[in-house]
Design a protein around this motif. Structure first.
Motif, PDB file in Angstrom:
ATOM      1  N   VAL A 182      59.008  44.589  38.635  1.00 60.81           N
ATOM      2  CA  VAL A 182      58.011  44.648  39.338  1.00 60.81           C
ATOM      3  C   VAL A 182      56.916  44.554  38.713  1.00 60.81           C
ATOM      4  CG1 VAL A 182      57.765  47.099  39.210  1.00 60.81           C
ATOM      5  CG2 VAL A 182      56.810  45.966  41.268  1.00 60.81           C
ATOM      6  N   VAL A 183      55.747  43.508  39.335  1.00 60.67           N
ATOM      7  CA  VAL A 183      54.457  43.665  38.703  1.00 60.67           C
ATOM      8  C   VAL A 183      53.571  44.766  39.354  1.00 60.67           C
ATOM      9  CG1 VAL A 183      52.085  42.177  38.670  1.00 60.67           C
ATOM     10  CG2 VAL A 183      54.416  41.126  38.797  1.00 60.67           C
ATOM     11  N   THR A 184      53.371  45.889  38.482  1.00 62.20           N
ATOM     12  CA  THR A 184      52.459  46.762  38.687  1.00 62.20           C
ATOM     13  C   THR A 184      50.842  46.705  38.977  1.00 62.20           C
ATOM     14  OG1 THR A 184      52.506  47.807  36.511  1.00 62.20           O
ATOM     15  CG2 THR A 184      54.301  48.247  37.898  1.00 62.20           C
ATOM     16  N   GLU A 185      50.488  45.617  38.166  1.00 63.03           N
ATOM     17  CA  GLU A 185      49.144  45.556  37.958  1.00 63.03           C
ATOM     18  C   GLU A 185      48.518  43.994  37.757  1.00 63.03           C
ATOM     19  OE1 GLU A 185      46.361  46.131  39.473  1.00 63.03           O
ATOM     20  OE2 GLU A 185      46.545  48.175  39.075  1.00 63.03           O
ATOM     21  N   ILE A 186      47.609  43.425  38.283  1.00 60.41           N
ATOM     22  CA  ILE A 186      46.885  42.386  37.974  1.00 60.41           C
ATOM     23  C   ILE A 186      45.483  42.344  37.860  1.00 60.41           C
ATOM     24  CG2 ILE A 186      46.645  39.693  38.409  1.00 60.41           C
ATOM     25  CD1 ILE A 186      49.236  39.848  40.132  1.00 60.41           C
ATOM     26  N   ASN A 187      45.151  42.078  36.583  1.00 65.54           N
ATOM     27  CA  ASN A 187      43.571  42.243  35.973  1.00 65.54           C
ATOM     28  C   ASN A 187      43.145  40.886  35.607  1.00 65.54           C
ATOM     29  OD1 ASN A 187      43.309  45.428  36.306  1.00 65.54           O
ATOM     30  ND2 ASN A 187      44.758  45.415  34.476  1.00 65.54           N
ATOM     31  N   PRO A 188      41.694  40.863  35.365  1.00 62.39           N
ATOM     32  CA  PRO A 188      41.198  39.550  35.156  1.00 62.39           C
ATOM     33  C   PRO A 188      41.684  39.250  33.925  1.00 62.39           C
ATOM     34  CG  PRO A 188      39.455  41.201  36.314  1.00 62.39           C
ATOM     35  CD  PRO A 188      40.769  41.897  36.004  1.00 62.39           C
ATOM     36  N   GLY A 189      41.579  37.789  33.655  1.00 61.88           N
ATOM     37  CA  GLY A 189      42.146  37.214  32.357  1.00 61.88           C
ATOM     38  C   GLY A 189      42.785  35.930  32.605  1.00 61.88           C
ATOM     39  N   PRO A 190      43.911  35.720  33.389  1.00 58.95           N
ATOM     40  CA  PRO A 190      44.465  37.249  34.112  1.00 58.95           C
ATOM     41  C   PRO A 190      45.470  37.671  33.261  1.00 58.95           C
ATOM     42  CG  PRO A 190      45.633  34.983  34.763  1.00 58.95           C
ATOM     43  CD  PRO A 190      44.316  34.488  33.805  1.00 58.95           C
ATOM     44  N   ARG A 191      45.758  38.993  33.398  1.00 56.05           N
ATOM     45  CA  ARG A 191      46.486  39.810  32.608  1.00 56.05           C
ATOM     46  C   ARG A 191      47.357  40.614  33.779  1.00 56.05           C
ATOM     47  NH1 ARG A 191      43.689  44.096  30.675  1.00 56.05           N
ATOM     48  NH2 ARG A 191      41.811  43.116  32.142  1.00 56.05           N
ATOM     49  N   GLY A 228      49.145  34.567  39.134  1.00 52.97           N
ATOM     50  CA  GLY A 228      48.261  34.355  40.148  1.00 52.97           C
ATOM     51  C   GLY A 228      47.655  35.564  40.572  1.00 52.97           C
ATOM     52  N   THR A 229      46.309  35.446  40.427  1.00 50.32           N
ATOM     53  CA  THR A 229      45.574  36.725  40.857  1.00 50.32           C
ATOM     54  C   THR A 229      45.575  36.844  42.533  1.00 50.32           C
ATOM     55  OG1 THR A 229      43.387  35.672  41.041  1.00 50.32           O
ATOM     56  CG2 THR A 229      44.195  36.588  38.963  1.00 50.32           C
ATOM     57  N   GLY A 230      45.842  35.867  43.379  1.00 51.14           N
ATOM     58  CA  GLY A 230      45.805  36.296  44.778  1.00 51.14           C
ATOM     59  C   GLY A 230      44.270  36.562  45.308  1.00 51.14           C
ATOM     60  N   ASP A 231      44.411  37.230  46.341  1.00 48.79           N
ATOM     61  CA  ASP A 231      43.513  37.883  46.932  1.00 48.79           C
ATOM     62  C   ASP A 231      42.966  39.234  46.775  1.00 48.79           C
ATOM     63  OD1 ASP A 231      45.104  39.371  48.353  1.00 48.79           O
ATOM     64  OD2 ASP A 231      44.694  38.425  50.343  1.00 48.79           O
ATOM     65  N   GLY A 232      43.676  39.684  45.709  1.00 49.74           N
ATOM     66  CA  GLY A 232      43.377  41.064  45.208  1.00 49.74           C
ATOM     67  C   GLY A 232      44.065  42.221  45.946  1.00 49.74           C
ATOM     68  N   SER A 233      44.795  41.866  46.972  1.00 56.04           N
ATOM     69  CA  SER A 233      45.590  42.977  47.636  1.00 56.04           C
ATOM     70  C   SER A 233      47.189  42.791  47.282  1.00 56.04           C
ATOM     71  CB  SER A 233      45.504  42.713  49.050  1.00 56.04           C
ATOM     72  OG  SER A 233      44.052  42.710  49.390  1.00 56.04           O
ATOM     73  N   PRO A 234      47.765  43.728  47.139  1.00 52.45           N
ATOM     74  CA  PRO A 234      49.249  44.028  46.871  1.00 52.45           C
ATOM     75  C   PRO A 234      50.118  42.985  47.759  1.00 52.45           C
ATOM     76  CG  PRO A 234      48.240  45.954  46.764  1.00 52.45           C
ATOM     77  CD  PRO A 234      47.245  45.311  47.360  1.00 52.45           C
ATOM     78  N   ALA A 235      51.203  42.623  47.599  1.00 49.09           N
ATOM     79  CA  ALA A 235      52.137  41.724  48.322  1.00 49.09           C
ATOM     80  C   ALA A 235      52.626  42.448  49.573  1.00 49.09           C
ATOM     81  CB  ALA A 235      52.999  41.206  47.252  1.00 49.09           C
ATOM     82  N   GLU A 236      53.555  43.226  49.527  1.00 53.75           N
ATOM     83  CA  GLU A 236      54.156  43.879  50.566  1.00 53.75           C
ATOM     84  C   GLU A 236      54.328  42.531  51.759  1.00 53.75           C
ATOM     85  OE1 GLU A 236      51.839  47.265  51.401  1.00 53.75           O
ATOM     86  OE2 GLU A 236      52.734  48.390  49.671  1.00 53.75           O
ATOM     87  N   SER A 237      53.412  42.623  52.984  1.00 51.81           N
ATOM     88  CA  SER A 237      53.610  41.523  53.773  1.00 51.81           C
ATOM     89  C   SER A 237      52.404  40.744  53.686  1.00 51.81           C
ATOM     90  CB  SER A 237      53.519  42.300  55.060  1.00 51.81           C
ATOM     91  OG  SER A 237      52.352  42.973  55.276  1.00 51.81           O
ATOM     92  N   ASN A 238      51.664  40.468  52.499  1.00 51.45           N
ATOM     93  CA  ASN A 238      50.513  39.819  52.283  1.00 51.45           C
ATOM     94  C   ASN A 238      51.015  38.525  51.595  1.00 51.45           C
ATOM     95  OD1 ASN A 238      48.232  38.576  51.662  1.00 51.45           O
ATOM     96  ND2 ASN A 238      47.550  39.970  50.286  1.00 51.45           N
ATOM     97  N   PRO A 239      50.845  37.328  52.229  1.00 50.19           N
ATOM     98  CA  PRO A 239      51.290  36.211  51.723  1.00 50.19           C
ATOM     99  C   PRO A 239      50.327  35.458  50.479  1.00 50.19           C
ATOM    100  CG  PRO A 239      50.495  35.503  53.685  1.00 50.19           C
ATOM    101  CD  PRO A 239      50.493  37.081  53.657  1.00 50.19           C
ATOM    102  N   HIS A 240      49.100  36.018  50.568  1.00 50.97           N
ATOM    103  CA  HIS A 240      48.310  35.626  49.546  1.00 50.97           C
ATOM    104  C   HIS A 240      48.074  36.667  48.339  1.00 50.97           C
ATOM    105  CE1 HIS A 240      47.346  32.625  52.775  1.00 50.97           C
ATOM    106  NE2 HIS A 240      47.289  33.460  53.392  1.00 50.97           N
ATOM    107  N   SER A 241      48.891  37.434  48.078  1.00 48.63           N
ATOM    108  CA  SER A 241      48.618  38.506  47.074  1.00 48.63           C
ATOM    109  C   SER A 241      49.128  37.830  45.647  1.00 48.63           C
ATOM    110  CB  SER A 241      49.851  39.618  47.128  1.00 48.63           C
ATOM    111  OG  SER A 241      51.224  38.861  47.165  1.00 48.63           O
ATOM    112  N   GLY A 242      48.915  38.492  44.621  1.00 44.77           N
ATOM    113  CA  GLY A 242      49.098  37.904  43.268  1.00 44.77           C
ATOM    114  C   GLY A 242      50.728  37.900  42.911  1.00 44.77           C
TER     115      GLY A 242
END
Length: 254
Positions: A182-191, A228-242
């Protein structure tokens, strides 16, 4: 747990641990962390690996731990260090799978390639140190093979064009429960912070992974191909997440 001390007279690091169970344990999905930007750590000076590239032995993955045979206990890979020409690693005793630590009360010891260590009375050589793993070779044993990987791991994960996509906060579980990523976090960089949970060892916590970094899990090597940093929100049902795309490199070797 017995005391941990340095055997200066022989140049060895003594990592004495109490006997522990080497039985199998249930695998659960790594817990995603809350979103919070963290400062970027200094870039690793390299090299990626130092030591014997053909070394065989037990693979201790970055941020994870391996339960050694014979009741010797667990050893964990706490920190990776490099000065531009050589690598060292901070090892610890005790279970620390997926946490980046070696468990409560455990101390860490800096080791270098070729160094002798003793864990629970068993002798090993630190054969190789990489950003993503440390290889411990049992002393006095011939035809040593790497830590066994579950056979079902060969069919996991499913790839698309040679890549494995991980969505932020959505665990990808191997069908029989042997592994989870699992990706637990996405930070600027990106990291990206990537957690791997594996049965019988094989767990890891790759923090601040960048594009081009090498990871190891399920007995294979992977390159971080895209973040991909996406829109800054976790995925779950969000198609624009990181997301993080991992590209299969090949067998882990050793």
């Amino acid at each position: 747990m017995k005391a941990v001390r340095t055997a200066a007279a022989c140049g060895c690091v003594l990592l004495a641990v109490g006997c522990g169970s080497s039985g199998k344990h249930d695998v659960s999905s790594p817990s995603p962390s809350a979103s919070a930007a963290s400062p970027a750590p200094p870039a690793d000076k390299g090299p990626v690996c130092d030591g014997d590239p053909a070394a065989k032995g037990f693979h201790v993955l970055r941020g994870g731990s391996v339960e050694l045979p014979g009741g010797a206990g667990a050893v964990s890979y706490q920190e990776a260090r490099a000065d531009g020409s050589r690598r060292t690693a901070v090892l610890g005793t005790g279970a620390g799978a997926g946490t980046g630590t070696a468990g409560a009360g455990s101390r860490g010891w800096t080791v270098k390639p070729g160094q002798a260590v003793t864990v629970g009375g068993a002798s090993y050589t630190v054969a190789q140190i990489c950003t993503y793993r440390v290889v411990l070779t049992p002393k006095g044993q011939k035809n040593v093979t790497e830590s066994p990987q579950p056979s079902s791991a060969a069919t996991w994960p499913s790839l698309t064009d040679g890549r494995f996509r991980l969505r932020w906060h959505v665990p990808n579980n191997e069908y029989s429960g042997q592994y989870s990523a699992v990706v637990t976090e996405i930070n600027p960089g990106p990291r990206a912070d990537i957690g791997i949970t594996g049965r019988d060892g094989g767990s890891a916590a790759y923090r601040d992974a960048r594009v081009g970094d090498t990871l190891e899990f399920a007995g294979r090597l992977w390159k971080v191909a895209a973040i991909g940093t996406g829109d800054g929100s976790p995925a779950e049902s969000n198609p624009h997440s990181g997301y993080v795309d991992l590209e299969l490199v090949g067998p882990a070797g050793g």
